[in-house]
Design a protein around this motif. Structure first.
Motif, mmCIF file in Angstrom:
data_model
loop_
_atom_site.group_PDB
_atom_site.id
_atom_site.type_symbol
_atom_site.label_atom_id
_atom_site.label_comp_id
_atom_site.label_asym_id
_atom_site.label_seq_id
_atom_site.Cartn_x
_atom_site.Cartn_y
_atom_site.Cartn_z
ATOM 1 N N ALA A 20 0.849 -1.188 0.000
ATOM 2 C CA ALA A 20 0.000 0.000 0.000
ATOM 3 C C ALA A 20 0.887 1.241 0.000
ATOM 4 O O ALA A 20 2.039 1.201 0.442
ATOM 5 N N GLN A 21 0.363 2.310 -0.550
ATOM 6 C CA GLN A 21 1.112 3.556 -0.529
ATOM 7 C C GLN A 21 1.360 3.984 0.910
ATOM 8 O O GLN A 21 0.635 3.615 1.826
ATOM 9 N N ARG A 22 2.410 4.765 1.100
ATOM 10 C CA ARG A 22 2.732 5.251 2.438
ATOM 11 C C ARG A 22 1.520 5.987 3.003
ATOM 12 O O ARG A 22 0.945 6.854 2.348
ATOM 13 N N PRO A 23 1.098 5.646 4.229
ATOM 14 C CA PRO A 23 -0.145 6.235 4.734
ATOM 15 C C PRO A 23 -0.006 7.702 5.123
ATOM 16 O O PRO A 23 1.083 8.179 5.454
ATOM 17 N N ILE A 24 -1.130 8.367 5.076
ATOM 18 C CA ILE A 24 -1.248 9.702 5.648
ATOM 19 C C ILE A 24 -1.644 9.504 7.104
ATOM 20 O O ILE A 24 -2.673 8.904 7.393
ATOM 21 N N GLU A 25 -0.833 9.973 8.020
ATOM 22 C CA GLU A 25 -1.114 9.808 9.451
ATOM 23 C C GLU A 25 -1.671 11.114 10.007
ATOM 24 O O GLU A 25 -1.048 12.171 9.884
ATOM 25 N N LEU A 26 -2.851 11.037 10.594
ATOM 26 C CA LEU A 26 -3.513 12.235 11.101
ATOM 27 C C LEU A 26 -4.017 12.012 12.518
ATOM 28 O O LEU A 26 -4.573 10.952 12.831
ATOM 29 N N ASN A 27 -3.828 13.001 13.377
ATOM 30 C CA ASN A 27 -4.474 12.978 14.685
ATOM 31 C C ASN A 27 -5.963 13.242 14.468
ATOM 32 O O ASN A 27 -6.335 14.153 13.723
ATOM 33 N N LEU A 28 -6.787 12.469 15.122
ATOM 34 C CA LEU A 28 -8.221 12.597 14.914
ATOM 35 C C LEU A 28 -8.775 13.859 15.561
ATOM 36 O O LEU A 28 -9.694 14.485 15.040
ATOM 37 N N TRP A 29 -8.207 14.223 16.698
ATOM 38 C CA TRP A 29 -8.675 15.411 17.418
ATOM 39 C C TRP A 29 -7.553 16.430 17.478
ATOM 40 O O TRP A 29 -6.467 16.146 17.955
ATOM 41 N N GLN A 30 -7.813 17.621 16.979
ATOM 42 C CA GLN A 30 -6.795 18.669 16.971
ATOM 43 C C GLN A 30 -6.698 19.358 18.330
ATOM 44 O O GLN A 30 -5.624 19.803 18.734
ATOM 45 N N THR A 43 -4.114 8.755 22.532
ATOM 46 C CA THR A 43 -4.612 9.632 21.469
ATOM 47 C C THR A 43 -5.194 8.815 20.323
ATOM 48 O O THR A 43 -4.755 7.694 20.056
ATOM 49 N N ALA A 44 -6.170 9.393 19.672
ATOM 50 C CA ALA A 44 -6.804 8.740 18.520
ATOM 51 C C ALA A 44 -6.156 9.229 17.237
ATOM 52 O O ALA A 44 -5.900 10.425 17.068
ATOM 53 N N LYS A 45 -5.895 8.298 16.316
ATOM 54 C CA LYS A 45 -5.285 8.625 15.033
ATOM 55 C C LYS A 45 -5.948 7.829 13.924
ATOM 56 O O LYS A 45 -6.586 6.809 14.171
ATOM 57 N N VAL A 46 -5.752 8.300 12.705
ATOM 58 C CA VAL A 46 -6.106 7.501 11.540
ATOM 59 C C VAL A 46 -4.892 7.396 10.627
ATOM 60 O O VAL A 46 -4.069 8.317 10.545
ATOM 61 N N TYR A 47 -4.790 6.251 9.977
ATOM 62 C CA TYR A 47 -3.759 5.998 8.977
ATOM 63 C C TYR A 47 -4.485 5.779 7.661
ATOM 64 O O TYR A 47 -5.212 4.790 7.503
ATOM 65 N N VAL A 48 -4.308 6.712 6.736
ATOM 66 C CA VAL A 48 -5.077 6.718 5.493
ATOM 67 C C VAL A 48 -4.234 6.127 4.367
ATOM 68 O O VAL A 48 -3.196 6.678 3.993
ATOM 69 N N TYR A 49 -4.692 5.001 3.833
ATOM 70 C CA TYR A 49 -4.029 4.335 2.717
ATOM 71 C C TYR A 49 -4.900 4.511 1.476
ATOM 72 O O TYR A 49 -6.012 3.977 1.415
ATOM 73 N N LEU A 50 -4.407 5.254 0.502
ATOM 74 C CA LEU A 50 -5.180 5.539 -0.698
ATOM 75 C C LEU A 50 -4.692 4.669 -1.854
ATOM 76 O O LEU A 50 -3.485 4.488 -2.037
ATOM 77 N N GLU A 112 -16.975 7.712 15.083
ATOM 78 C CA GLU A 112 -17.833 8.643 14.355
ATOM 79 C C GLU A 112 -17.015 9.777 13.754
ATOM 80 O O GLU A 112 -17.263 10.206 12.615
ATOM 81 N N ALA A 113 -16.024 10.261 14.496
ATOM 82 C CA ALA A 113 -15.167 11.329 13.981
ATOM 83 C C ALA A 113 -14.371 10.846 12.775
ATOM 84 O O ALA A 113 -14.152 11.599 11.819
ATOM 85 N N ALA A 114 -13.930 9.581 12.799
ATOM 86 C CA ALA A 114 -13.197 9.028 11.660
ATOM 87 C C ALA A 114 -14.085 8.961 10.418
ATOM 88 O O ALA A 114 -13.648 9.294 9.307
ATOM 89 N N MET A 115 -15.324 8.547 10.598
ATOM 90 C CA MET A 115 -16.261 8.502 9.470
ATOM 91 C C MET A 115 -16.461 9.898 8.885
ATOM 92 O O MET A 115 -16.432 10.091 7.660
ATOM 93 N N ARG A 116 -16.640 10.865 9.760
ATOM 94 C CA ARG A 116 -16.861 12.242 9.285
ATOM 95 C C ARG A 116 -15.605 12.808 8.619
ATOM 96 O O ARG A 116 -15.697 13.552 7.628
ATOM 97 N N LEU A 117 -14.451 12.462 9.149
ATOM 98 C CA LEU A 117 -13.195 12.942 8.571
ATOM 99 C C LEU A 117 -13.026 12.438 7.138
ATOM 100 O O LEU A 117 -12.638 13.198 6.234
ATOM 101 N N VAL A 118 -13.317 11.173 6.921
ATOM 102 C CA VAL A 118 -13.195 10.605 5.578
ATOM 103 C C VAL A 118 -14.139 11.310 4.613
ATOM 104 O O VAL A 118 -13.744 11.697 3.500
#
Length: 273
Positions: A20-30, A43-50, A112-118
């Motif tokens: 998979a491509q290198r993920p985009i790592e984002l903190n879920l809550w700023q 802390t909550a994070k998401v790793y986005v693989y496009l 829920e925040a992850a769903m909204r972020l996507v």
């Protein structure tokens, strides 16, 4: 027959093995995350693989690893799935959600925040906001099915994929460790009922693909089977796969005896949706 099986395995493994491509790592809550669990370092994070843009279908899936609501199996139930989904043109967003420590709102708010972020980044990530699903394994399957049965608006998924899920919170049938970590050992009966997700299915619940092992001794197979029966009873399209062996927690590990069959079953369902 053996050669045919090996060729099928090679074909499927080629999809899983694509890096998979290198993920985009984002903190879920700023800022400060809502619904504290008492641990500011969690802390909550998401790793986005496009997927490659030329093969992207617009579909995405938020992945919730399991771990009894006490830890997360981030690899074989999370990040290791990225290549499989990306090879199908599906964006994979792996969620590192916070542990509830008895406050059930903590992982729910993260999911829920992850769903909204996507969906908020749908245009930038080449995603169809109406085709974002959710996936979970074990306790992560409970979280995913909670979002599927409780959440509304931008947090509601279009489909759900569940591996050997914890579904009920009723003592004697639930996975007790997940129950205690999610809502506390002295949980209210109302919470146990409200978050027994087989009781929360309606005709508006999104379609589901469910997989488990008949010999699972950690999470009773009745969890996933009863959820399927409620989906069927409410005319919600669903596919249930009960493999004869494998126990619990196999994820995408290739040593699961039915690994190749499972991947093909999931691929077929995803492609016909």
């Amino acid at each position: 027959m053996r050669m045919k099986h090996l060729m099928l395995a090679a074909l499927l493994f080629s999809g899983v093995g694509v890096a998979a491509q290198r993920p985009i790592e984002l903190n879920l809550w700023q800022d400060n995350a809502p619904n504290s669990n008492g641990n500011d370092r969690d802390t909550a994070k998401v790793y986005v693989y496009l997927p490659a843009q030329k093969t992207a279908t617009g579909r995405a899936i938020v992945i919730c690893p399991g771990g009894a609501y006490t830890m997360l199996a981030m690899n074989h139930e999370g990040k290791d799935w990225a290549g499989f989904f990306n090879n199908l043109g599906i964006a994979a967003i792996v969620l590192k959600y916070r542990m509830p420590n008895g406050n059930l709102e903590v992982p729910i708010s993260d999911a829920e925040a992850a769903m909204r972020l996507v969906k908020a980044n749908a245009s930038r990530w080449h995603i169809d906001p109406n085709d974002v699903g959710i996936m979970g394994s074990s306790a992560g399957g409970h979280l995913a099915s909670t979002i599927a049965t409780h959440s509304k608006g931008d947090a509601k998924p279009a489909f759900q994929v569940l591996f050997y899920p914890v579904i009920t919170m009723v003592p004697g049938y639930t996975h007790q460790q997940s129950h205690d970590n999610f809502m506390g050992k002295d949980a209210r009966k109302k919470d146990e009922k409200d978050f027994s997700n087989d009781t929360q299915v309606t005709r508006f619940t999104p379609p589901a693909w469910i997989a488990l092992s008949d010999d699972d001794r950690a999470v009773m197979p009745a969890n996933g089977v009863n959820y399927y029966l409620e989906l069927y009873r409410h005319d919600v399209p669903a596919s249930l796969h009960v493999y004869p062996s494998g126990g619990h927690g196999w994820g995408i590990r290739p040593n699961f005896k039915h690994h190749v069959t499972m991947l093909q079953d999931l691929k077929d369902w995803l492609l016909q949706k």
